[in-house]
Scaffold this motif. Structure first.
Motif, mmCIF file in Angstrom:
data_model
loop_
_atom_site.group_PDB
_atom_site.id
_atom_site.type_symbol
_atom_site.label_atom_id
_atom_site.label_comp_id
_atom_site.label_asym_id
_atom_site.label_seq_id
_atom_site.Cartn_x
_atom_site.Cartn_y
_atom_site.Cartn_z
ATOM 1 N N SER A 37 0.811 -1.223 0.000
ATOM 2 C CA SER A 37 0.000 0.000 0.000
ATOM 3 C C SER A 37 0.841 1.268 0.000
ATOM 4 O O SER A 37 0.360 2.335 -0.397
ATOM 5 C CB SER A 37 -0.938 -0.005 1.209
ATOM 6 N N THR A 38 2.102 1.196 0.438
ATOM 7 C CA THR A 38 2.955 2.392 0.464
ATOM 8 C C THR A 38 4.128 2.299 -0.506
ATOM 9 O O THR A 38 5.012 3.149 -0.476
ATOM 10 C CB THR A 38 3.521 2.610 1.890
ATOM 11 N N ARG A 39 4.118 1.341 -1.407
ATOM 12 C CA ARG A 39 5.246 1.109 -2.303
ATOM 13 C C ARG A 39 5.164 1.995 -3.545
ATOM 14 O O ARG A 39 4.081 2.283 -4.071
ATOM 15 C CB ARG A 39 5.289 -0.357 -2.710
ATOM 16 N N ASP A 40 6.329 2.396 -4.059
ATOM 17 C CA ASP A 40 6.364 3.309 -5.201
ATOM 18 C C ASP A 40 5.770 2.685 -6.453
ATOM 19 O O ASP A 40 5.166 3.378 -7.273
ATOM 20 C CB ASP A 40 7.797 3.776 -5.474
ATOM 21 N N VAL A 41 5.929 1.376 -6.650
ATOM 22 C CA VAL A 41 5.428 0.764 -7.878
ATOM 23 C C VAL A 41 3.905 0.772 -7.903
ATOM 24 O O VAL A 41 3.286 0.955 -8.959
ATOM 25 C CB VAL A 41 6.000 -0.663 -8.040
ATOM 26 N N ALA A 42 3.265 0.624 -6.745
ATOM 27 C CA ALA A 42 1.806 0.719 -6.680
ATOM 28 C C ALA A 42 1.362 2.150 -6.950
ATOM 29 O O ALA A 42 0.388 2.392 -7.688
ATOM 30 C CB ALA A 42 1.305 0.257 -5.319
ATOM 31 N N ALA A 43 2.075 3.111 -6.378
ATOM 32 C CA ALA A 43 1.739 4.521 -6.617
ATOM 33 C C ALA A 43 1.901 4.883 -8.086
ATOM 34 O O ALA A 43 1.104 5.652 -8.638
ATOM 35 C CB ALA A 43 2.632 5.413 -5.748
ATOM 36 N N LEU A 44 2.910 4.329 -8.734
ATOM 37 C CA LEU A 44 3.133 4.613 -10.149
ATOM 38 C C LEU A 44 1.989 4.076 -10.990
ATOM 39 O O LEU A 44 1.504 4.755 -11.908
ATOM 40 C CB LEU A 44 4.461 3.989 -10.582
ATOM 41 N N MET A 45 1.521 2.877 -10.690
ATOM 42 C CA MET A 45 0.395 2.327 -11.455
ATOM 43 C C MET A 45 -0.883 3.110 -11.198
ATOM 44 O O MET A 45 -1.719 3.255 -12.091
ATOM 45 C CB MET A 45 0.215 0.842 -11.136
ATOM 46 N N LEU A 49 1.182 -1.029 -16.466
ATOM 47 C CA LEU A 49 1.616 -2.224 -15.758
ATOM 48 C C LEU A 49 3.064 -2.011 -15.365
ATOM 49 O O LEU A 49 3.901 -1.697 -16.212
ATOM 50 C CB LEU A 49 1.501 -3.457 -16.659
ATOM 51 N N ALA A 50 3.399 -2.149 -14.094
ATOM 52 C CA ALA A 50 4.763 -1.904 -13.639
ATOM 53 C C ALA A 50 5.160 -2.958 -12.624
ATOM 54 O O ALA A 50 4.343 -3.399 -11.808
ATOM 55 C CB ALA A 50 4.889 -0.517 -13.019
ATOM 56 N N LYS A 51 6.419 -3.371 -12.701
ATOM 57 C CA LYS A 51 6.954 -4.335 -11.730
ATOM 58 C C LYS A 51 8.414 -4.014 -11.473
ATOM 59 O O LYS A 51 9.196 -3.818 -12.400
ATOM 60 C CB LYS A 51 6.821 -5.765 -12.268
#
Length: 331
Positions: free
Chosen positions: A236-244, A251-253
């Motif tokens: 919930s606080t990760r940059d990849v989730a924020a980017l998506m 789609l980002a990983k």
């Protein structure tokens, strides 16, 4: 299918500067590739043809292979199958659900025991006096999905991480198909699963194959699951989730050692590797690469520089360096 990428010491180039008080204090090297919607090269920095390990950035491809092999998942649980999760309670509950649906338990997992990946989750885990566990390790969703796939097919469970196992052979074949190149080398990832060396070009091509696949295919199902549940695929606080969340349809990983891949619905894709594995450089370099791919800079404002503090106040930043800033963007 193309030959395997060449194995050599990568010829990385400067991709990010560490600037403190107006002085370049450090330089992060790496390689970056940006592909257009037709697969054309829009930006090529460093050594994007050398073999490298994509680490967890290859998890969406592994998930595609499992869905093709009959893994009966969609939505949140399929996103978890492709996740490097933070160890939040919803992640742990999801892994338990995956194992339960397969008639298995945590004891069947063969990933390495670890503390939760998320900083807050790790601290809470330690305060509670809990020790490293296979459930908490960030790849447990992938491993639970691997076991589930084996159960569906009647494959052996005990050696599911062996590169010669039917599951791992299926994953390797899918990786070669989607990257469009032979695997250069097989090693072992941190979690214990086989790890395949490809090139950044191959990784970007694979991500584009997922986002442009017809609805209902394994590729589209994985891409949709991760985009609809980005917090499950990361945290919930990760940059990849924020980017998506910030870029519609993206789609980002991410992957350990400074790896990032991302693709848009029309096939535009980026893949990058920061040589020293620094996350503080991965994020702004990824944002710069996405701007080269045509993503609106306004959507990327929160990702373009990692702030450096001095005495508790901002005194500089880690940011991408030319030629990475998109044409017309501030250098």
């Amino acid at each position: 299918m193309a030959a395997a990428p060449v194995i050599r010491e990568p010829r990385h180039a400067p991709v990010a500067h560490v600037v403190r008080g107006g002085l370049v204090e450090g330089v992060h090297y790496g390689s970056v590739l940006v592909l257009g919607a037709e697969g054309e090269v829009l930006l090529d920095v460093g050594d994007t043809e050398a073999a490298f390990y994509p680490r967890s950035a290859l998890k969406p491809v592994q998930a595609v292979a499992m869905v093709r092999a009959g893994l009966p998942l969609d939505g949140e649980l399929l996103s978890l199958a492709a996740a490097s999760h933070s160890g939040e309670e919803e992640h742990l509950d999801g892994v338990r659900r995956l194992l339960g649906e397969a008639g298995l338990t945590e004891r069947d997992l063969r990933n390495v025991p670890d503390l939760p990946f998320g900083a807050e989750e790790r601290e809470a885990w330690i305060r509670a006096g809990r020790t490293p566990s296979r459930l908490a390790q960030n790849c447990s969703g992938k491993h639970a999905a691997m076991l589930y796939t084996c159960r569906v097919n009647g494959w052996p469970l005990e050696d599911y991480l062996d590169p010669g196992h039917p599951l791992q052979r299926a994953i390797a074949a899918t990786a070669e198909e989607l990257t469009g190149q032979r695997i250069a080398r097989v090693s072992v990832d941190g979690c214990g699963a086989p790890l395949f060396a490809v090139s950044l070009r191959g990784l970007a091509r694979a991500a584009a194959r997922l986002t442009t696949a017809p609805a209902g295919t394994a590729e589209a199902r994985v891409a949709d699951a991760m985009r609809e549940h980005p917090e499950t695929a990361s945290g919930s606080t990760r940059d990849v989730a924020a980017l998506m969340r910030a870029v519609p349809g993206l789609l980002a990983k991410d992957g350990f050692e400074g790896v990032q891949v991302a693709a848009l619905p029309d096939g535009r894709a980026v893949a990058l590797k920061v040589s020293d594995g620094a996350d503080r450089a991965r994020v702004p370099v990824a944002a710069a690469a996405l701007e080269w791919a045509g993503v609106d800079g306004d959507a990327l404002k929160g990702f373009t520089g990692t702030v450096l503090l001095g005495g508790g106040r901002p005194v500089g930043a880690v940011s991408a360096v030319p030629p990475l800033p998109a044409p017309g963007a501030a250098g």
